[in-house]
Design an enzyme around this catalytic site. Structure first.
Site, PDB file in Angstrom:
ATOM      1  N   SER A 119       0.783  -1.186  -0.048  1.00 20.41           N
ATOM      2  CA  SER A 119       0.079   0.150  -0.267  1.00 20.41           C
ATOM      3  C   SER A 119       0.846   1.171   0.120  1.00 20.41           C
ATOM      4  O   SER A 119       0.404   2.293  -0.328  1.00 20.41           O
ATOM      5  CB  SER A 119      -0.830   0.180   1.311  1.00 20.41           C
ATOM      6  OG  SER A 119      -1.693  -1.131   1.352  1.00 20.41           O
ATOM      7  N   GLU A 152      -4.422  -0.051  -8.938  1.00 17.08           N
ATOM      8  CA  GLU A 152      -3.312   0.746  -9.206  1.00 17.08           C
ATOM      9  C   GLU A 152      -2.443  -0.166  -9.652  1.00 17.08           C
ATOM     10  O   GLU A 152      -1.876  -1.131  -8.931  1.00 17.08           O
ATOM     11  CB  GLU A 152      -2.965   1.609  -8.035  1.00 17.08           C
ATOM     12  CG  GLU A 152      -3.820   2.657  -7.381  1.00 17.08           C
ATOM     13  CD  GLU A 152      -3.532   3.661  -6.336  1.00 17.08           C
ATOM     14  OE1 GLU A 152      -3.709   4.593  -6.216  1.00 17.08           O
ATOM     15  OE2 GLU A 152      -2.663   2.728  -5.241  1.00 17.08           O
TER      16      GLU A 152
HETATM   17  P1  NAD Z   1      -2.779  -9.415   6.846  1.00 19.93           P
HETATM   18  O1  NAD Z   1      -2.092  -9.412   7.797  1.00 19.93           O
HETATM   19  O2  NAD Z   1      -4.398  -9.768   6.818  1.00 19.93           O
HETATM   20  O3  NAD Z   1      -2.165 -10.994   6.085  1.00 19.93           O
HETATM   21  C1  NAD Z   1      -0.895 -11.156   5.923  1.00 19.93           C
HETATM   22  C2  NAD Z   1      -0.460 -12.505   5.739  1.00 19.93           C
HETATM   23  O4  NAD Z   1       0.661 -12.671   5.493  1.00 19.93           O
HETATM   24  C3  NAD Z   1      -0.614 -13.213   7.272  1.00 19.93           C
HETATM   25  O5  NAD Z   1      -1.638 -14.253   7.078  1.00 19.93           O
HETATM   26  C4  NAD Z   1       0.698 -13.697   7.326  1.00 19.93           C
HETATM   27  O6  NAD Z   1       0.624 -14.977   8.158  1.00 19.93           O
HETATM   28  C5  NAD Z   1       1.373 -13.834   6.032  1.00 19.93           C
HETATM   29  N1  NAD Z   1       2.737 -13.608   5.935  1.00 19.93           N
HETATM   30  C6  NAD Z   1       3.549 -12.845   6.683  1.00 19.93           C
HETATM   31  N2  NAD Z   1       5.020 -12.861   6.428  1.00 19.93           N
HETATM   32  C7  NAD Z   1       5.149 -13.960   5.307  1.00 19.93           C
HETATM   33  C8  NAD Z   1       5.963 -14.365   4.759  1.00 19.93           C
HETATM   34  N3  NAD Z   1       7.255 -14.029   4.688  1.00 19.93           N
HETATM   35  N4  NAD Z   1       5.552 -15.366   3.643  1.00 19.93           N
HETATM   36  C9  NAD Z   1       4.175 -15.622   3.511  1.00 19.93           C
HETATM   37  N5  NAD Z   1       3.182 -15.251   4.111  1.00 19.93           N
HETATM   38  C10 NAD Z   1       3.660 -14.264   5.201  1.00 19.93           C
HETATM   39  O7  NAD Z   1      -2.467  -8.306   5.897  1.00 19.93           O
HETATM   40  P2  NAD Z   1      -3.287  -7.592   4.556  1.00 19.93           P
HETATM   41  O8  NAD Z   1      -4.138  -6.723   4.943  1.00 19.93           O
HETATM   42  O9  NAD Z   1      -3.629  -8.821   3.565  1.00 19.93           O
HETATM   43  O10 NAD Z   1      -2.160  -6.865   4.037  1.00 19.93           O
HETATM   44  C11 NAD Z   1      -1.072  -7.563   3.049  1.00 19.93           C
HETATM   45  C12 NAD Z   1      -0.580  -6.513   2.083  1.00 19.93           C
HETATM   46  O11 NAD Z   1      -1.384  -5.818   1.271  1.00 19.93           O
HETATM   47  C13 NAD Z   1       0.274  -5.329   2.789  1.00 19.93           C
HETATM   48  O12 NAD Z   1       1.190  -5.004   2.120  1.00 19.93           O
HETATM   49  C14 NAD Z   1      -0.812  -4.224   2.811  1.00 19.93           C
HETATM   50  O13 NAD Z   1      -0.204  -2.876   3.027  1.00 19.93           O
HETATM   51  C15 NAD Z   1      -1.405  -4.326   1.538  1.00 19.93           C
HETATM   52  N6  NAD Z   1      -2.890  -3.917   1.515  1.00 19.93           N
HETATM   53  C16 NAD Z   1      -3.751  -4.115   2.457  1.00 19.93           C
HETATM   54  C17 NAD Z   1      -5.107  -3.513   2.317  1.00 19.93           C
HETATM   55  C18 NAD Z   1      -6.180  -3.683   3.337  1.00 19.93           C
HETATM   56  O14 NAD Z   1      -7.027  -2.975   3.410  1.00 19.93           O
HETATM   57  N7  NAD Z   1      -5.827  -4.698   4.197  1.00 19.93           N
HETATM   58  C19 NAD Z   1      -5.529  -3.106   1.158  1.00 19.93           C
HETATM   59  C20 NAD Z   1      -4.507  -2.680  -0.012  1.00 19.93           C
HETATM   60  C21 NAD Z   1      -3.355  -3.317   0.194  1.00 19.93           C
END
Ligand code: NAD
Length: 284
Positions: A119, A152
């Site tokens: 993000s 994006e």
């Molecule tokens: P989340 O915390 O829900 O999930 C992250 C997952 O990654 C967890 O299940 C964790 O176990 C896993 N993980 C951690 N380290 C790992 C590794 N080395 N290898 C494999 N898996 C691993 O997080 P999220 O909200 O899904 O966010 C993930 C990414 O997406 C981030 O970069 C975030 O900025 C981006 N993002 C989030 C949103 C949102 O609204 N939550 C929106 C757009 C982008």
């Protein structure tokens, strides 16, 4: 142009599960990877429930639901994540993402595209850990990824034309509306939206109003979700990491300063819907 047949997704959390859903529905073979078995099981359960909801609304047939689920395979080792396109959706930490991409680059062929769903972290910075940054791009979905139309697509300084166009074509093949964004911290939407959260948290910290009142006001003034309800949906921890990352990337500009109250929630494990409690409490 789009020769992608298999999509690997790293991280089965809030975003990874949603991206897996839309990739499977669009007919791609999906490999979903997480370091935690529990996250994989929860992610798959979420996908199943969302598919069934779409079926109940008459948007999908039972055959489509079953075929989509059949296309998804789970894996517990990064080395098994071999696909035409890999989308990383793990925690918002530069070092974690770079370590993972080093492994992914070593097991995937030259033709595979590596992409991040970050993000806030510049694509060029993540790609600096790679031997082939030209095949790396940002594909940034919004939450919930299977429902939100916008994506994006971001080229890093060394992303080549083919990678950018294939990334765009892939997102369009999921039925998304693609906007090409420049590689700046927070890209476009998160940079604008950051103030929705940061300012609301400041209002709460200054005791001007409580979080429920702020949400009610913003919702009745036309916003679909108030800032606190939205932070709970996003993940309070993820939202905090994005603010912290943008604060540092913008030379600790005070307008992005992370909130003490939010940090306390993160430390307490009150991460929002995904943990059962954030600003609000949720049923299991
Ligand atoms: P989340 O915390 O829900 O999930 C992250 C997952 O990654 C967890 O299940 C964790 O176990 C896993 N993980 C951690 N380290 C790992 C590794 N080395 N290898 C494999 N898996 C691993 O997080 P999220 O909200 O899904 O966010 C993930 C990414 O997406 C981030 O970069 C975030 O900025 C981006 N993002 C989030 C949103 C949102 O609204 N939550 C929106 C757009 C982008």
């Amino acid at each position: 142009m789009n020769s992608i047949k298999t999509v690997g997704i790293a991280g089965a959390g809030v975003m990874g599960a949603g991206i897996a859903y839309c990739s499977a529905i669009a007919g791609y073979g999906v490999l979903l990877f997480d370091t935690r078995r529990e996250a994989l099981d929860k992610g798959l359960l979420y996908i199943r429930k969302e598919l069934e909801k779409a079926q109940a609304k008459g948007k999908l047939t039972a055959d489509q639901v079953e075929a989509s689920l059949q296309r998804i395979r789970l894996c517990e080792k990064a080395e098994d994540l071999v696909a035409d396109l890999i989308i990383e959706a793990v925690v918002e930490k530069l070092e974690v993402k770079q370590d993972l991409f080093r492994t992914l680059e070593s097991v995937n062929g030259k033709e595979s595209i590596l992409a991040t769903n970050t993000s806030s972290i510049p694509v060029t910075r993540i790609a600096s850990a790679l031997q082939h940054p030209e095949r790396f791009a940002g594909i940034h979905f919004f939450n919930p990824a299977h429902l939100m139309k916008l994506v994006e697509v971001i080229a890093g300084a060394r992303t080549n034309h083919e990678t950018l166009e294939n990334s765009r074509a892939f997102a369009e093949s999921l039925g998304k509306t693609v906007v090409l964004a420049q590689d700046a911290p927070g890209f476009i939407v998160n940079r604008v939206a950051r103030h929705y959260y940061v300012e609301a948290l400041k209002i709460m910290e200054e005791d001007v109003a409580g979080f429920e009142a702020i949400d009610r006001l913003m919702e009745s003034s036309g916003f679909r979700m108030g800032p606190f309800r939205l932070m709970d949906l996003i993940g309070v921890d993820t939202n905090y990491s994005v603010t912290e990352s943008m604060y540092n990337l913008f030379s600790q500009d005070g307008k992005f300063r992370p909130s003490r109250i939010q940090k306390q929630k993160v430390d307490a494990g009150l991460h929002g819907r995904k943990s059962g409690e954030g600003f609000y409490r949720y049923e299991a």
